[in-house]
Design a protein around this motif. Structure first.
Motif, PDB file in Angstrom:
ATOM      1  N   UNK A 181      53.499  56.372 -38.787  1.00  0.00           N
ATOM      2  CA  UNK A 181      53.483  55.067 -38.109  1.00  0.00           C
ATOM      3  C   UNK A 181      52.100  54.722 -36.898  1.00  0.00           C
ATOM      4  N   UNK A 182      52.180  56.523 -36.234  1.00  0.00           N
ATOM      5  CA  UNK A 182      50.955  56.840 -35.463  1.00  0.00           C
ATOM      6  C   UNK A 182      49.329  56.774 -35.613  1.00  0.00           C
ATOM      7  N   UNK A 183      49.797  57.394 -37.252  1.00  0.00           N
ATOM      8  CA  UNK A 183      47.937  57.270 -37.192  1.00  0.00           C
ATOM      9  C   UNK A 183      47.407  56.053 -37.406  1.00  0.00           C
ATOM     10  N   UNK A 184      48.419  54.930 -37.977  1.00  0.00           N
ATOM     11  CA  UNK A 184      47.775  53.402 -37.815  1.00  0.00           C
ATOM     12  C   UNK A 184      47.668  52.997 -36.640  1.00  0.00           C
ATOM     13  N   UNK A 185      48.426  53.351 -35.810  1.00  0.00           N
ATOM     14  CA  UNK A 185      48.415  52.605 -34.143  1.00  0.00           C
ATOM     15  C   UNK A 185      46.582  53.467 -33.806  1.00  0.00           C
ATOM     16  N   UNK A 186      46.629  54.874 -33.886  1.00  0.00           N
ATOM     17  CA  UNK A 186      45.335  55.463 -33.020  1.00  0.00           C
ATOM     18  C   UNK A 186      43.962  55.050 -34.274  1.00  0.00           C
ATOM     19  N   UNK A 187      44.684  54.859 -35.326  1.00  0.00           N
ATOM     20  CA  UNK A 187      43.279  54.084 -36.226  1.00  0.00           C
ATOM     21  C   UNK A 187      42.674  53.019 -36.561  1.00  0.00           C
ATOM     22  N   UNK A 188      43.036  51.979 -35.664  1.00  0.00           N
ATOM     23  CA  UNK A 188      43.725  50.838 -36.334  1.00  0.00           C
ATOM     24  C   UNK A 188      42.226  50.307 -37.952  1.00  0.00           C
ATOM     25  N   UNK A 189      41.046  51.557 -37.758  1.00  0.00           N
ATOM     26  CA  UNK A 189      40.404  50.885 -38.924  1.00  0.00           C
ATOM     27  C   UNK A 189      40.625  50.954 -39.571  1.00  0.00           C
ATOM     28  N   UNK A 190      41.868  51.343 -40.001  1.00  0.00           N
ATOM     29  CA  UNK A 190      42.642  51.905 -41.114  1.00  0.00           C
ATOM     30  C   UNK A 190      43.838  51.482 -41.407  1.00  0.00           C
ATOM     31  N   UNK A 191      43.458  49.970 -41.005  1.00  0.00           N
ATOM     32  CA  UNK A 191      44.833  49.081 -41.117  1.00  0.00           C
ATOM     33  C   UNK A 191      43.448  47.677 -41.476  1.00  0.00           C
ATOM     34  N   UNK A 192      43.258  47.374 -42.665  1.00  0.00           N
ATOM     35  CA  UNK A 192      42.395  46.167 -43.411  1.00  0.00           C
ATOM     36  C   UNK A 192      42.706  44.998 -43.570  1.00  0.00           C
ATOM     37  N   UNK A 193      42.409  44.118 -43.278  1.00  0.00           N
ATOM     38  CA  UNK A 193      42.765  42.375 -43.643  1.00  0.00           C
ATOM     39  C   UNK A 193      41.884  42.412 -44.215  1.00  0.00           C
ATOM     40  N   UNK A 194      42.029  41.647 -45.597  1.00  0.00           N
ATOM     41  CA  UNK A 194      41.388  41.491 -47.138  1.00  0.00           C
ATOM     42  C   UNK A 194      41.243  39.490 -46.477  1.00  0.00           C
ATOM     43  N   UNK A 195      40.555  39.576 -46.199  1.00  0.00           N
ATOM     44  CA  UNK A 195      40.315  37.956 -46.066  1.00  0.00           C
ATOM     45  C   UNK A 195      40.192  36.910 -47.714  1.00  0.00           C
ATOM     46  N   UNK A 196      39.494  37.288 -48.716  1.00  0.00           N
ATOM     47  CA  UNK A 196      39.534  36.822 -49.173  1.00  0.00           C
ATOM     48  C   UNK A 196      40.549  37.182 -50.258  1.00  0.00           C
ATOM     49  N   UNK A 197      41.535  37.755 -49.960  1.00  0.00           N
ATOM     50  CA  UNK A 197      42.968  38.077 -50.788  1.00  0.00           C
ATOM     51  C   UNK A 197      44.470  37.449 -50.746  1.00  0.00           C
ATOM     52  N   UNK A 198      44.669  36.973 -51.118  1.00  0.00           N
ATOM     53  CA  UNK A 198      46.137  36.358 -50.867  1.00  0.00           C
ATOM     54  C   UNK A 198      46.965  36.287 -51.533  1.00  0.00           C
ATOM     55  N   UNK A 199      48.006  37.341 -51.638  1.00  0.00           N
ATOM     56  CA  UNK A 199      48.951  37.762 -52.433  1.00  0.00           C
ATOM     57  C   UNK A 199      50.092  36.740 -52.990  1.00  0.00           C
ATOM     58  N   UNK A 200      49.976  36.029 -53.142  1.00  0.00           N
ATOM     59  CA  UNK A 200      50.985  34.214 -53.173  1.00  0.00           C
ATOM     60  C   UNK A 200      49.812  33.460 -54.446  1.00  0.00           C
ATOM     61  N   UNK A 201      48.689  33.816 -53.618  1.00  0.00           N
ATOM     62  CA  UNK A 201      47.380  32.640 -54.992  1.00  0.00           C
ATOM     63  C   UNK A 201      47.159  33.893 -55.989  1.00  0.00           C
ATOM     64  N   UNK A 202      47.379  35.362 -56.209  1.00  0.00           N
ATOM     65  CA  UNK A 202      47.547  36.215 -57.624  1.00  0.00           C
ATOM     66  C   UNK A 202      48.748  35.624 -58.485  1.00  0.00           C
ATOM     67  N   UNK A 203      49.952  36.234 -57.252  1.00  0.00           N
ATOM     68  CA  UNK A 203      51.099  36.103 -57.931  1.00  0.00           C
ATOM     69  C   UNK A 203      51.070  35.246 -58.905  1.00  0.00           C
ATOM     70  N   UNK A 204      50.528  33.782 -58.584  1.00  0.00           N
ATOM     71  CA  UNK A 204      50.769  32.561 -59.134  1.00  0.00           C
ATOM     72  C   UNK A 204      49.873  32.181 -60.502  1.00  0.00           C
ATOM     73  N   UNK A 205      48.937  33.706 -60.985  1.00  0.00           N
ATOM     74  CA  UNK A 205      48.086  33.550 -61.467  1.00  0.00           C
ATOM     75  C   UNK A 205      49.190  33.752 -62.965  1.00  0.00           C
ATOM     76  N   UNK A 206      48.954  33.234 -64.242  1.00  0.00           N
ATOM     77  CA  UNK A 206      50.077  32.824 -65.641  1.00  0.00           C
ATOM     78  C   UNK A 206      49.231  34.844 -66.320  1.00  0.00           C
TER      79      UNK A 206
END
Length: 387
Positions: A69-94
């Motif tokens: 947890x401390x590593x992620x706080x000190x290294x915010x570049x290792x917490x990555x938000x993928x703007x083109x990915x939506x988990x709910x949309x992926x879950x709705x796939x057949x």
């Protein structure tokens, strides 16, 4: 080695010979708590010693998660938000769409061919809504080899499991053995999968209600005792996995905690997941786990290769022995890249190869256990469909 072949649902395949069987671990395997607490001699651990060992284990895992947890706080570049990915949309796939599976397979093949660099350090990925996708980061290799020796494995060709289709055709792992004189010999051992599940619905017979898997029960008294020992000792992984889930996937942790309390069959386990799949020296093709929810994976062994591929995210992880991956396996196609065993040497305690442990819950089981009190599975068992 053998060239005898026999018919299965997937065609004619080699028949395992006596030399292909898994040998036992030489010497003695110590109980779970002995390795943590220290030398107790040959006397059984007292409840006081076990309690102290459990407390020590909990302290170690709490600190590891706090460090991450401390590593992620000190290294915010290792917490990555993928703007083109939506988990709910992926879950709705057949889930059974062969076109989507083929597209994912092509993506994985392309990633392997271009030798895409794998992520080497701990990273947390989030979709565009901020929902975590996965995080990565134990070793029970000898326990697994002993369990497989005692109880055997389910050969991939007996079930036709397409997730391990390479092992359907050739259900062996070949490796080089080097003797004391330096002479090399190609040997092979069987490969396969075990499903130690405390609570699930029998495949093809959901009307029978919830019950432990056949692998968890065992085919004989000896197999049952070996299985109970294995499930209890491998549960040491759960201490860390539970805390990682609690910190980074709090909603998932709360759901799993309630379900595991209601569906617990083996009271010595502390896992928030009711299922444990042990993949023994199998290759894993691109797939989606239709009925699983969040999977927690770790592996161990002596091998080369075995990268973790997530084609939906165009992401490759370095998945080395001891690494942990937690992800939504029902939404994200995934595969393990090809791997090869290291060579074995005379006097080695265990065989080379790769064991992967997959901790999971089935969605239908989670729904059946929703709102149920603790120990509900033990009270009602196969009557669960009528409750």
């Amino acid at each position: 080695m053998t060239d005898r072949r026999y018919p299965t649902r997937s065609g004619n395949v080699p028949h395992p010979a006596k030399l292909d069987c898994i040998p036992p671990i030489p010497g003695r395997l110590w109980p779970r708590w002995k390795a943590i607490r220290g030398n107790w001699g040959d006397k059984p651990a007292t409840q006081r010693q076990i309690k102290a060992a459990r407390k020590k284990e909990n302290t170690v895992y709490t600190q590891r998660v706090a460090n991450l947890d401390q590593f992620f706080k000190e290294n915010p570049d290792h917490v990555i938000q993928l703007e083109n990915v939506d988990l709910q949309e992926l879950d709705r796939r057949p889930k059974g769409d062969q076109t989507l599976l083929h597209e994912a397979e092509v993506k994985v093949e392309r990633m392997i061919k271009r030798q895409q660099q794998g992520v080497r350090t701990s990273t947390l990925w989030k979709d565009r809504t901020g929902k975590p996708l996965d995080a990565e980061g134990l070793a029970d290799f000898c326990e697994t080899q002993q369990m497989v020796h005692d109880t055997g494995v389910e050969l991939p060709q007996s079930t036709g499991d397409q997730r391990h289709r390479e092992n359907i055709v050739e259900p062996f792992m070949k490796y080089e053995h080097v003797d004391a004189a330096g002479q090399r010999q190609v040997r092979q051992v069987v490969t396969g999968v075990k499903h130690h599940v405390e609570c699930w619905t029998e495949q093809g017979n959901p009307q029978h209600g919830l019950m432990p898997s056949k692998d968890a029960i065992g085919k004989s008294a000896n197999a049952h005792m070996s299985t109970i020992r294995y499930m209890s000792n491998i549960d040491r992984q759960s201490g860390l996995l539970n805390k990682l889930t609690q910190r980074f996937f709090s909603k998932v942790h709360a759901q799993e905690q309630r379900a595991s309390a209601a569906g617990r069959w083996l009271k010595t386990r502390t896992a928030n997941t009711l299922g444990l799949a042990t993949l023994y020296n199998v290759q894993t093709a691109t797939h989606l786990d239709r009925n699983d929810r969040w999977c927690k994976l770790t592996n161990w062994g002596k091998y080369r290769g075995g990268m973790f591929y997530l084609p939906d995210l165009d992401l490759v992880l370095e998945y080395n022995p001891g690494d942990v991956v937690i992800f939504a396996s029902h939404c994200l196609y995934h595969a393990i890249g090809p791997w090869t065993p290291e060579e074995a040497h005379e006097g080695d305690v265990h065989l080379p190869g790769r064991v992967s442990w997959v901790h999971f819950n089935h969605q239908d089981v989670m729904e059946l256990l929703d709102g149920k009190p603790a120990d509900w599975m033990l009270q009602y068992g196969s009557n669960s469909t009528r409750m």
